[in-house]
Design a protein around this motif. Structure first.
Motif, PDB file in Angstrom:
ATOM      1  N   SER A  46       0.803  -1.219   0.000  1.00  0.00           N
ATOM      2  CA  SER A  46       0.000   0.000   0.000  1.00  0.00           C
ATOM      3  C   SER A  46       0.836   1.270   0.000  1.00  0.00           C
ATOM      4  CB  SER A  46      -0.964   0.006   1.196  1.00  0.00           C
ATOM      5  OG  SER A  46      -0.261  -0.030   2.412  1.00  0.00           O
ATOM      6  N   GLU A  47       1.932   1.301   0.743  1.00  0.00           N
ATOM      7  CA  GLU A  47       2.719   2.535   0.810  1.00  0.00           C
ATOM      8  C   GLU A  47       3.324   2.909  -0.552  1.00  0.00           C
ATOM      9  OE1 GLU A  47       2.825   4.771   3.183  1.00  0.00           O
ATOM     10  OE2 GLU A  47       1.357   3.533   4.229  1.00  0.00           O
ATOM     11  N   PRO A  48       4.014   1.979  -1.240  1.00  0.00           N
ATOM     12  CA  PRO A  48       4.494   2.320  -2.586  1.00  0.00           C
ATOM     13  C   PRO A  48       3.357   2.656  -3.544  1.00  0.00           C
ATOM     14  CG  PRO A  48       5.599   0.350  -1.772  1.00  0.00           C
ATOM     15  CD  PRO A  48       4.481   0.640  -0.828  1.00  0.00           C
ATOM     16  N   LEU A 103      -6.776   7.238  -5.408  1.00  0.00           N
ATOM     17  CA  LEU A 103      -5.873   7.490  -4.288  1.00  0.00           C
ATOM     18  C   LEU A 103      -6.633   7.422  -2.970  1.00  0.00           C
ATOM     19  CD1 LEU A 103      -3.152   8.234  -3.073  1.00  0.00           C
ATOM     20  CD2 LEU A 103      -3.643  10.639  -3.580  1.00  0.00           C
ATOM     21  N   ALA A 104      -7.832   7.983  -2.929  1.00  0.00           N
ATOM     22  CA  ALA A 104      -8.644   7.895  -1.713  1.00  0.00           C
ATOM     23  C   ALA A 104      -8.920   6.446  -1.347  1.00  0.00           C
ATOM     24  CB  ALA A 104      -9.958   8.647  -1.916  1.00  0.00           C
ATOM     25  N   ASP A 105      -9.237   5.637  -2.340  1.00  0.00           N
ATOM     26  CA  ASP A 105      -9.525   4.223  -2.123  1.00  0.00           C
ATOM     27  C   ASP A 105      -8.300   3.493  -1.597  1.00  0.00           C
ATOM     28  OD1 ASP A 105     -10.852   1.817  -2.134  1.00  0.00           O
ATOM     29  OD2 ASP A 105     -10.899   1.600  -4.306  1.00  0.00           O
ATOM     30  N   VAL A 106      -7.146   3.753  -2.216  1.00  0.00           N
ATOM     31  CA  VAL A 106      -5.911   3.094  -1.799  1.00  0.00           C
ATOM     32  C   VAL A 106      -5.527   3.511  -0.378  1.00  0.00           C
ATOM     33  CG1 VAL A 106      -3.439   2.893  -2.254  1.00  0.00           C
ATOM     34  CG2 VAL A 106      -5.054   2.828  -4.151  1.00  0.00           C
ATOM     35  N   MET A 107      -5.663   4.800  -0.081  1.00  0.00           N
ATOM     36  CA  MET A 107      -5.333   5.274   1.253  1.00  0.00           C
ATOM     37  C   MET A 107      -6.249   4.638   2.303  1.00  0.00           C
ATOM     38  SD  MET A 107      -4.308   9.267   0.830  1.00  0.00           S
ATOM     39  CE  MET A 107      -3.569   9.255   2.466  1.00  0.00           C
ATOM     40  N   ALA A 108      -7.524   4.501   1.965  1.00  0.00           N
ATOM     41  CA  ALA A 108      -8.454   3.864   2.894  1.00  0.00           C
ATOM     42  C   ALA A 108      -8.068   2.414   3.158  1.00  0.00           C
ATOM     43  CB  ALA A 108      -9.878   3.939   2.338  1.00  0.00           C
ATOM     44  N   SER A 109      -7.596   1.727   2.120  1.00  0.00           N
ATOM     45  CA  SER A 109      -7.191   0.334   2.307  1.00  0.00           C
ATOM     46  C   SER A 109      -6.022   0.226   3.279  1.00  0.00           C
ATOM     47  CB  SER A 109      -6.831  -0.311   0.965  1.00  0.00           C
ATOM     48  OG  SER A 109      -5.604   0.186   0.472  1.00  0.00           O
ATOM     49  N   GLY A 110      -5.199   1.283   3.366  1.00  0.00           N
ATOM     50  CA  GLY A 110      -4.090   1.301   4.311  1.00  0.00           C
ATOM     51  C   GLY A 110      -4.492   1.772   5.692  1.00  0.00           C
ATOM     52  N   GLN A 111      -5.770   2.162   5.834  1.00  0.00           N
ATOM     53  CA  GLN A 111      -6.311   2.612   7.119  1.00  0.00           C
ATOM     54  C   GLN A 111      -7.415   1.682   7.594  1.00  0.00           C
ATOM     55  OE1 GLN A 111      -5.656   7.434   6.273  1.00  0.00           O
ATOM     56  NE2 GLN A 111      -7.725   6.620   6.501  1.00  0.00           N
ATOM     57  N   GLN A 112      -7.256   0.385   7.294  1.00  0.00           N
ATOM     58  CA  GLN A 112      -8.261  -0.608   7.670  1.00  0.00           C
ATOM     59  C   GLN A 112      -9.651  -0.248   7.143  1.00  0.00           C
ATOM     60  OE1 GLN A 112      -5.967   0.557  10.319  1.00  0.00           O
ATOM     61  NE2 GLN A 112      -4.768  -1.064   9.348  1.00  0.00           N
ATOM     62  N   SER A 114     -10.887   2.757   6.620  1.00  0.00           N
ATOM     63  CA  SER A 114     -11.416   4.056   7.045  1.00  0.00           C
ATOM     64  C   SER A 114     -11.249   5.092   5.942  1.00  0.00           C
ATOM     65  CB  SER A 114     -10.688   4.540   8.308  1.00  0.00           C
ATOM     66  OG  SER A 114     -11.069   5.872   8.609  1.00  0.00           O
ATOM     67  N   LEU A 115     -12.310   5.851   5.715  1.00  0.00           N
ATOM     68  CA  LEU A 115     -12.298   6.909   4.707  1.00  0.00           C
ATOM     69  C   LEU A 115     -12.142   8.290   5.333  1.00  0.00           C
ATOM     70  CD1 LEU A 115     -15.143   5.442   2.508  1.00  0.00           C
ATOM     71  CD2 LEU A 115     -12.805   5.844   1.715  1.00  0.00           C
ATOM     72  N   GLU A 116     -11.766   8.320   6.603  1.00  0.00           N
ATOM     73  CA  GLU A 116     -11.619   9.596   7.289  1.00  0.00           C
ATOM     74  C   GLU A 116     -10.255  10.211   6.986  1.00  0.00           C
ATOM     75  OE1 GLU A 116     -14.315  10.952   8.669  1.00  0.00           O
ATOM     76  OE2 GLU A 116     -15.168   9.108   7.860  1.00  0.00           O
ATOM     77  N   GLY A 117     -10.146  11.505   7.261  1.00  0.00           N
ATOM     78  CA  GLY A 117      -8.886  12.192   7.031  1.00  0.00           C
ATOM     79  C   GLY A 117      -8.700  12.555   5.563  1.00  0.00           C
TER      80      GLY A 117
END
Length: 244
Positions: free
Chosen positions: A139-141, A163-172, A174-177
């Motif tokens: 997820s980070e790369p 990008l929002a979707d990928v970031m959420a996947s790295g936050q368990q 969560s779509l916050e932030g």
């Protein structure tokens, strides 16, 4: 509901067969020195590569499960054979195999990353790298690659929503932030963006905003094609939101 459906999987396999045939034709035209024919075939292969990438490598609509690794690897192998630079048909036509091994995927992704170091202005390439890293569970790369793509195309709603979707996947999940801010930005640019509507509806329901969820999902249901997987997600989400 499973994604991709059996029909979509059959379509992907057919696209992959077309791509392998085009790869073989490119190899033959390169050997014969037919530059004009190579250019036409390459254009067709590029379009096919993008179609496969759009269907397989893009993150599936949350919370639907991702396709099997085997299907992803087989289709990604074709996409990356073209995308990783130095196109395989030019120097290694024997590398084109109808049964590309999944363990080649890492090497192909690494090849794409190396090419992008030489061609850093290729926004589509960075997006493909981001999708590819996500498929590999990195997820980070993936996030870093999507950020590079977005820096080149800051008004691309597809990239913003991905990008929002990928970031959420790295936050368990969560779509916050930052994911929430990205979704708002995507809808400002493209108010009818399907993924942004879907994810915004999901976030609203999690926040206890049933009216907001209904607004997003109702619009999604109105505009999504009949067979689009997000349409079914909207139907299910609306049923749940209306119970609250």
């Amino acid at each position: 509901m499973n994604w991709p459906t059996q029909e979509q999987q059959q379509e992907l396999q057919a696209l992959r067969r077309q791509g392998l045939a085009l790869q073989a034709q490119l190899s033959g035209s390169a050997t014969a020195g037919e530059s004009a024919g190579q250019a036409a075939l390459q254009a067709r292969l590029d379009r096919l590569r993008q179609e496969i990438a759009d269907q397989v490598l893009a993150p599936p609509p949350a919370p639907l499960p991702r396709p099997s690794h085997r299907l992803i690897a087989a289709c990604m192998s074709l996409v990356l054979l073209v995308g990783a630079g130095g196109y395989a048909w030019k120097g290694q036509p024997e590398a084109i195999s109808p049964e590309a091994a999944p363990d080649r995927t890492e090497a192909m992704v690494a090849g794409l990353a190396r090419r992008l170091q030489q061609q850093p202005e290729d926004a589509a390439g960075w997006a493909m790298l981001g999708r590819s890293y996500l498929v590999l569970g990195r997820s980070e790369p993936s996030i870093a690659a999507y950020r590079r793509a977005l820096a080149l195309r800051p008004e691309d709603a597809d990239l913003i929503a991905d990008l929002a979707d990928v970031m959420a996947s790295g936050q368990q999940g969560s779509l916050e932030g930052e994911p929430a801010a990205l979704l708002q930005r995507a809808l400002q640019i493209a108010p009818d963006h399907l993924k942004a509507l879907a994810l915004s509806g999901t976030r609203a329901l999690r926040q206890g905003d049933a009216a907001g969820a209904i607004r997003h999902w109702q619009r999604l249901q109105e505009i999504a094609p009949a067979e689009h997987p997000l349409r079914e997600l909207a139907v299910q989400g609306l049923a749940e939101a209306r119970k609250r």
